[in-house]
Design an enzyme around this catalytic site. Structure first.
Site, PDB file in Angstrom:
ATOM      1  N   PHE A   1      38.027  40.546  28.598  1.00  0.00           N
ATOM      2  CA  PHE A   1      38.851  39.339  28.685  1.00  0.00           C
ATOM      3  C   PHE A   1      40.165  39.672  29.351  1.00  0.00           C
ATOM      4  O   PHE A   1      40.827  40.655  29.003  1.00  0.00           O
ATOM      5  CB  PHE A   1      39.120  38.776  27.286  1.00  0.00           C
ATOM      6  CG  PHE A   1      40.210  37.728  27.248  1.00  0.00           C
ATOM      7  CD1 PHE A   1      39.938  36.413  27.580  1.00  0.00           C
ATOM      8  CD2 PHE A   1      41.511  38.065  26.885  1.00  0.00           C
ATOM      9  CE1 PHE A   1      40.939  35.451  27.554  1.00  0.00           C
ATOM     10  CE2 PHE A   1      42.519  37.114  26.851  1.00  0.00           C
ATOM     11  CZ  PHE A   1      42.231  35.798  27.184  1.00  0.00           C
TER      12      PHE A   1
ATOM     13  N   LEU B   1      40.433  44.220  26.403  1.00  0.00           N
ATOM     14  CA  LEU B   1      41.397  43.127  26.505  1.00  0.00           C
ATOM     15  C   LEU B   1      42.486  43.512  27.490  1.00  0.00           C
ATOM     16  O   LEU B   1      43.206  44.488  27.282  1.00  0.00           O
ATOM     17  CB  LEU B   1      42.022  42.824  25.135  1.00  0.00           C
ATOM     18  CG  LEU B   1      41.062  42.435  24.005  1.00  0.00           C
ATOM     19  CD1 LEU B   1      41.839  42.206  22.714  1.00  0.00           C
ATOM     20  CD2 LEU B   1      40.254  41.191  24.372  1.00  0.00           C
ATOM     21  N   GLU B   2      42.575  42.777  28.571  1.00  0.00           N
ATOM     22  CA  GLU B   2      43.646  42.965  29.552  1.00  0.00           C
ATOM     23  C   GLU B   2      44.618  41.810  29.369  1.00  0.00           C
ATOM     24  O   GLU B   2      44.371  40.696  29.813  1.00  0.00           O
ATOM     25  CB  GLU B   2      43.076  43.002  30.968  1.00  0.00           C
ATOM     26  CG  GLU B   2      42.051  44.097  31.192  1.00  0.00           C
ATOM     27  CD  GLU B   2      42.604  45.499  30.971  1.00  0.00           C
ATOM     28  OE1 GLU B   2      43.844  45.654  30.902  1.00  0.00           O
ATOM     29  OE2 GLU B   2      41.805  46.442  30.851  1.00  0.00           O
ATOM     30  N   LEU B   3      45.724  42.073  28.697  1.00  0.00           N
ATOM     31  CA  LEU B   3      46.626  41.007  28.265  1.00  0.00           C
ATOM     32  C   LEU B   3      47.896  41.023  29.120  1.00  0.00           C
ATOM     33  O   LEU B   3      47.818  41.092  30.324  1.00  0.00           O
ATOM     34  CB  LEU B   3      46.892  41.145  26.769  1.00  0.00           C
ATOM     35  CG  LEU B   3      45.603  41.245  25.920  1.00  0.00           C
ATOM     36  CD1 LEU B   3      45.929  41.457  24.454  1.00  0.00           C
ATOM     37  CD2 LEU B   3      44.716  40.025  26.115  1.00  0.00           C
TER      38      LEU B   3
END
Length: 476
Positions: A193, A216-218
């Site tokens: 994501f 998770l790439e936030l």
């Protein structure tokens, strides 16, 4: 899209179909090369289609930015995978402890099965094809959920993936938030994501129900730290480019600047000069990108006005554009914000736009303490030429990635892993790290016919005790 639509209802059946295919013999090198060649064709043979689609999604998206910041890095990642794939797939020899000689060990990379990829709206091409490159290189099938805020890009990717790869390899899903929620809850073998920290928590919670591993790439508030006395002309060119690319709608855009108090005025003067040179008349400038929609445009203006009301000094670098023209074009110029209080939105939240808080410091140690007192950033930008001080900053801070004397550039180095830490993300992809993320690195132990392990098998006699004394030392 209505979650009750045929596409929404077909998500489980689409996944089940891909799972059946993934359960067959893992794709060989030639098949994976063919998949990567299809991805490359999606980029190289449809550049204008991508420019038009992204332009339609944003209202105004620089064609240069689409080619430079989306198509080029996507293609570079594919090219690297094509060159390195044979080596990545090769079993890796691993050492065996002396006590188990002459046994041997290897790690065998194998596909996980079906990967899920959730793509944000800000870079719909690069942030779809980048993870997809890793997933396909590792031998997985994939389902890709595109953002509802980039429907034209989503429709194009769906058509091109069907044309060059086929629904048996990649299925692209378009739809609203409800479809995205249903997508995140599917039992993928791995889910990647890219998006906000807030939504990332929900995605991880949904994946946990299926024990689906996640990458998770936030985002977060990525600082730019300028060492005392550094040449502002060298700083500001890359700072303006990194902050104003895609109008600041970049997860690794510099979110705020830390500058020594004696250098503050020089920084401000150079920002005014170079912003005007880079994007004159931003309202009419086709190279300056619009804010994605009215809601985000209103949010950024609200945060800017709140900072001013709380006592911050706000300077809009409009470079010849009137406020009416900017509003009509849904464009926001680079806006400098000084002395914003800590509780203001621009100091608490990831900005995701061309608002740039400026924070002065008196000692470098205090600047590092400020960075470390906040959430771990996705990126850290340091401007300095003194090697010892650079080392001190690198050792004294934790960030997802670092560029020294530039912005953004570490992200497009495909042989560097890309990923966050803590609230800015977990896990990595790009290059080999992406291949490994979407692979099961299966350990295999090969026992020798001359194995000494038989000496430790029951019944246990004096020989075992002697061996244990040799291996561990006598019991005291």
């Amino acid at each position: 899209m209505d979650p009750a639509s045929p596409i929404g209802n077909s998500l489980p059946s689409q996944l089940a179909h891909l799972q059946q295919l993934a359960a067959l013999q893992p794709p060989d090198y030639a098949t994976r090369r063919q998949w990567l060649a299809g991805l490359a064709s999606i980029v190289t043979e449809h550049q204008q289609d991508w420019i038009d689609a992204v332009q339609a999604d944003f209202g105004c998206r620089s064609a240069v930015e689409t080619r430079l910041a989306e198509l080029f890095p996507a293609l570079e990642g594919i090219r690297l995978a094509q060159r390195k794939l044979a080596g990545w797939m090769r079993p890796q020899r691993r050492g065996v402890s002396f006590w188990f000689w002459p046994a041997t060990a290897r790690v065998l990379p194998q596909p996980l099965g079906v990967a899920g990829i959730i793509v944000p709206w800000n870079y719909p091409v690069f942030l779809a094809l980048g993870p997809l490159t890793s997933a396909l290189a590792a031998g997985n099938r994939a389902m890709v959920k595109m953002s509802e805020l980039s429907p034209h890009s989503g429709a194009l990717l769906q058509r091109l993936c069907r044309q060059y790869l086929g629904d048996d390899v990649v299925q692209v899903v378009n739809g609203d938030v409800a479809v995205a929620q249903a997508f995140a809850a599917l039992p993928f073998d791995h889910l990647l994501f890219t998006g906000s920290t807030r939504v990332g928590r929900s995605v991880m919670q949904a994946a946990a129900a299926n024990l689906t591993p996640v990458t998770l790439e936030l985002g977060g508030k990525s600082p730019a730290l300028i060492a005392p006395g550094f040449d502002m002309r060298r700083v500001v060119g890359s700072l303006v480019a990194g902050k104003m690319l895609n109008a600041g709608q970049t997860c690794v855009a510099p979110d705020y600047v830390l500058v020594h108090q004696d250098d503050r005025e020089a920084l401000l003067a150079e920002l005014r000069r170079q912003a005007a040179l880079a994007y004159p008349d931003p309202a009419a400038n086709p190279d300056y990108t619009a804010i994605i929609n009215q809601a985000h445009f209103d949010r950024l203006q609200r945060w800017r006005d709140e900072a001013a009301q709380l006592g911050a000094r706000v300077e809009v670098l409009a470079a010849g554009s009137s406020e009416a023209a900017l509003n009509a074009a849904r464009k926001l110029p680079l806006t400098l914000i000084e002395n914003a209080p800590a509780h203001s939105a621009v100091m608490r939240e990831e900005i995701f736009g061309p608002l740039l808080p400026i924070i002065s410091y008196d000692k470098l140690g205090n600047a590092l303490a400020y960075i470390n007192a906040h959430d771990r950033p996705l990126a850290l930008y340091l401007y300095d030429d003194k090697r010892r001080r650079i080392g001190k900053v690198l050792q004294g801070t934790i960030a997802g990635g670092v560029s020294v004397n530039d912005t953004l550039m570490h992200v497009v180095q495909d042989q560097l892993p890309f990923g966050g830490v803590g609230p800015s993300g977990m896990g990595h992809y790009h290059g080999y790290e992406g291949f490994a993320t979407f692979s099961k690195m299966k350990p295999v132990f090969y026992q020798s016919r001359f194995a000494g392990a038989v000496l430790t098998q029951p019944p246990h006699g004096k020989l075992v005790q002697w061996l244990l004394n040799l291996m561990l030392g006598r019991i005291k």
